[in-house]
Every structure is written in structure tokens, then in C-alpha cells.
Design a protein around this motif. Structure first.
Motif, mmCIF file in Angstrom:
data_model
loop_
_atom_site.group_PDB
_atom_site.id
_atom_site.type_symbol
_atom_site.label_atom_id
_atom_site.label_comp_id
_atom_site.label_asym_id
_atom_site.label_seq_id
_atom_site.Cartn_x
_atom_site.Cartn_y
_atom_site.Cartn_z
ATOM 1 N N ALA A 39 -15.443 27.182 5.524
ATOM 2 C CA ALA A 39 -16.125 25.892 5.475
ATOM 3 C C ALA A 39 -16.429 25.504 4.025
ATOM 4 C CB ALA A 39 -17.409 25.953 6.293
ATOM 5 N N VAL A 40 -16.840 26.491 3.210
ATOM 6 C CA VAL A 40 -17.094 26.184 1.794
ATOM 7 C C VAL A 40 -15.788 25.795 1.097
ATOM 8 C CG1 VAL A 40 -17.766 27.210 -0.405
ATOM 9 C CG2 VAL A 40 -19.215 27.499 1.580
ATOM 10 N N GLY A 41 -14.685 26.490 1.429
ATOM 11 C CA GLY A 41 -13.385 26.096 0.896
ATOM 12 C C GLY A 41 -13.050 24.663 1.278
ATOM 13 N N GLY A 42 -13.393 24.286 2.513
ATOM 14 C CA GLY A 42 -13.162 22.914 2.969
ATOM 15 C C GLY A 42 -13.968 21.897 2.179
ATOM 16 N N THR A 43 -15.227 22.252 1.838
ATOM 17 C CA THR A 43 -16.025 21.306 1.050
ATOM 18 C C THR A 43 -15.412 21.112 -0.339
ATOM 19 O OG1 THR A 43 -17.505 23.013 0.217
ATOM 20 C CG2 THR A 43 -18.185 21.893 2.208
ATOM 21 N N LEU A 44 -14.778 22.164 -0.890
ATOM 22 C CA LEU A 44 -14.119 22.002 -2.199
ATOM 23 C C LEU A 44 -12.970 21.006 -2.090
ATOM 24 C CD1 LEU A 44 -13.987 25.631 -3.634
ATOM 25 C CD2 LEU A 44 -15.661 23.845 -4.063
ATOM 26 N N LEU A 45 -12.260 21.036 -0.938
ATOM 27 C CA LEU A 45 -11.168 20.072 -0.750
ATOM 28 C C LEU A 45 -11.705 18.640 -0.770
ATOM 29 C CD1 LEU A 45 -9.044 21.759 2.063
ATOM 30 C CD2 LEU A 45 -8.614 21.750 -0.384
ATOM 31 N N LEU A 46 -12.945 18.458 -0.290
ATOM 32 C CA LEU A 46 -13.517 17.110 -0.229
ATOM 33 C C LEU A 46 -13.825 16.551 -1.610
ATOM 34 C CD1 LEU A 46 -16.014 17.386 2.742
ATOM 35 C CD2 LEU A 46 -13.786 16.290 2.709
ATOM 36 N N VAL A 47 -14.046 17.432 -2.607
ATOM 37 C CA VAL A 47 -14.343 16.913 -3.954
ATOM 38 C C VAL A 47 -13.119 17.055 -4.870
ATOM 39 C CG1 VAL A 47 -16.843 17.166 -3.905
ATOM 40 C CG2 VAL A 47 -15.448 19.116 -4.562
ATOM 41 N N ASP A 48 -11.938 16.836 -4.305
ATOM 42 C CA ASP A 48 -10.694 16.757 -5.063
ATOM 43 C C ASP A 48 -10.254 18.068 -5.689
ATOM 44 O OD1 ASP A 48 -10.524 14.111 -4.450
ATOM 45 O OD2 ASP A 48 -11.557 13.454 -6.265
ATOM 46 N N LEU A 49 -10.879 19.190 -5.296
ATOM 47 C CA LEU A 49 -10.431 20.472 -5.841
ATOM 48 C C LEU A 49 -9.383 21.058 -4.888
ATOM 49 C CD1 LEU A 49 -13.785 21.969 -7.093
ATOM 50 C CD2 LEU A 49 -11.828 21.335 -8.465
ATOM 51 N N HIS A 50 -8.206 20.431 -4.879
ATOM 52 C CA HIS A 50 -7.239 20.824 -3.864
ATOM 53 C C HIS A 50 -6.730 22.241 -4.081
ATOM 54 C CE1 HIS A 50 -6.722 16.251 -3.486
ATOM 55 N NE2 HIS A 50 -7.554 16.709 -2.594
ATOM 56 N N TYR A 51 -6.351 22.540 -5.327
ATOM 57 C CA TYR A 51 -5.805 23.872 -5.587
ATOM 58 C C TYR A 51 -6.864 24.946 -5.367
ATOM 59 C CZ TYR A 51 -4.461 27.939 -8.271
ATOM 60 O OH TYR A 51 -4.220 29.214 -8.659
#
Lengths: 166, 101
Positions: A39-51
Motif C-alpha cells: 500500500a505504501v508502494g502504491g502511495t508512491l505511485l500516486l506522487v509520480d514516483l513510478h520507478y
């Protein structure tokens, strides 16, 4: 939409974290921790940190699968058939954790955080690559040495006997 | 979705992990608490990158370091547990109090 996704992921992360210490089996606890980490990895995806987000997700899946093997090795209650409660100083730990949460949350809301400096780069991954191969290379070199030291130390600790005591 | 809400999430994860670290008797469960605390650091690092200084990649580098620390902590923790379990049949923190210091 991303706000809703953020709150869903945040609730999932916290619920997974709580479940780690509530469920009766260490194997279940491992997968609850995995849910929290994903879930924390998913929140990173939300702030444009795709890699970085995908990296966290992939790495945590691997790590928790390895951890599950060790958990099953060491746990005394594999199937969760009996209640598992192995805590000491439970009350004090709860009070300290609650106090730390209040302190950190107050700090998060009361601190006058600086305004955003500059727009995000068009490709954050490229910026990260340029940083770790340029001005932040020392960080990655230290990380590399730390990984090597850990590999040596874990093998030394985990081998059954030394080279000379046969 | 602001910096504050991200930090609130990070604070919650950190505190839950802290509770586990302080209260769990099993060494491996204690390590799961440590992982949760680092999980909070990852969320905070990503949020600081996005909401405070997105132009430099420092926040991303911090997340990379946190992820690495997490993996190393787990590897070292399990090596120590394996060593002490093999030597003395111990997997509880209370029985390994002599490691303090």
C-alpha cells in the motif's frame, strides 16, 4: 480520484500494520506486513514516483516471501490454530507508541513546511539516475559497501561452524 | 492528499512499528516492527520529494536508502536469530538479554 486512492491505500497500510501484531500466526503477520508495504508502494505511485514505487513493490514482495520462509521456520504456531500473544510491557509500549504518534502527527500539522521548490522534472526516474550517478554517488557507494558487509556478516553468522573447528 | 496527510500516514506506521518493537517477545516479530517503522520513513521520503523539493532527486535517494536498509536489516536480523537459535535454542528477546550492551 487520486485523493480517494490515497486514503484507501493509507487505510490499507495502517490496517495491515495493525494486523501484523493482532493475527495469531506469524505467516499471516508476514502477509499483513506485505499488504502494508504494498500500500505504501502504491502511495508512491500516486506522487509520480513510478520507478521508486514499482521498485518498492517488487522488492517487498520478494523480501516478504523470503521472510515468510524464515517465519515458518521460527514460529511456534504455524497454522494460527491457537491464540498467539507474546508480548512484554504491553501497556507501556502502547502508551509510548501513542505518545510518539501524537507527537509526530502534531509536528506534521504544526510545522510550517517550506513551499514547494520548483516543478517536478518531466522524468523523475531520469533525475534519480543522474543523481545517483553524479552528485549522490557517494550515497550509493556507501550502500554498496554496506550490502557487501552484510553479505559477509550474514554468511559468517549463519554458517554452522568455522573453518578451523572441525 | 497533501504533505500533512502523507506525514500522518508515516507517523501512524512508525508508531505501530514502535509498539511492535517495544512489546514483541519473539525476535522475528520485533523485526517486523522495525520493517513497519522503515515503511513509514519510505512514505515520508516520497512525500517530501513530491511536496517540498521535487527538482532535486534527494527524496528519491532517501527512499532508495530506506529500502536498502530494510533489506539489510532483515538479512542481518535473521542471521543473528539463526546463530543464537543454533547456539542456545533461543528465539525470544527475554532469553537473549545478555546481548545487551
Amino acid at each position: 480520484m487520486s485523493v480517494g486512492a490515497f486514503w484507501a491505500l493509507a487505510v490499507l497500510a495502517v490496517a495491515g500494520g495493525v494486523a501484523v501484531f493482532v493475527v495469531d500466526s506469524m505467516a499471516r503477520a508476514t502477509f499483513a506486513l506485505l499488504a502494508s508495504l504494498l500500500a505504501v508502494g502504491g502511495t508512491l505511485l500516486l506522487v509520480d514516483l513510478h520507478y521508486v514505487g514499482v521498485l518498492v513493490i517488487l522488492m517487498m514482495v520478494m523480501e516478504m516471501l523470503v521472510m515468510a520462509v524464515f517465519m515458518i521456520m521460527y514460529m511456534m504456531n504455524p497454522g494460527g490454530l491457537m491464540p498467539m500473544k507474546m508480548v512484554h510491557g504491553d501497556r507501556a509500549a502502547k502508551i509510548i507508541a501513542a505518545a510518539v504518534f501524537v507527537l509526530l502527527a502534531a509536528g506534521a500539522f504544526l510545522t510550517p513546511w517550506p513551499a514547494r521548490r520548483g516543478p517536478p522534472p518531466a522524468d523523475p526516474t531520469r533525475a534519480l539516475g543522474l543523481a545517483i550517478m553524479g552528485p549522490r554517488m557517494l550515497v550509493m557507494m556507501v550502500v554498496g559497501v554496506a550490502i557487501l558487509a552484510t553479505m559477509v556478516a550474514t554468511v559468517v553468522l549463519a554458517t554452522h561452524r568455522g573453518r578451523y573447528d572441525r | 492528499m497533501t504533505l500533512q496527510t502523507f506525514l500522518l500516514l508515516a507517523a501512524a506506521l512508525f508508531s505501530i512499528g514502535l509498539y511492535g518493537v517495544l512489546s514483541q517477545q519473539s525476535i522475528v516479530m520485533l523485526m517486523m516492527g522495525l520493517e513497519l517503522m522503515i515503511n513509514g520513513v519510505i512514505a515520508a521520503g516520497g512525500a517530501f520529494w513530491h511536496y517540498v523539493a521535487p527538482r532535486t532527486a534527494d527524496g528519491q535517494v532517501l527512499v532508495l536508502v530506506a529500502v536498502t536498509v530494510m533489506a539489510l536489516e532483515m538479512a542481518m536480523g535473521f542471521a543473528v536469530v539463526t546463530a543464537i537459535f543454533r547456539a542456545r535454542d533461543v528465539d525470544l528477546t527475554d532469553e537473549a538479554g545478555d546481548l545487551k550492551g
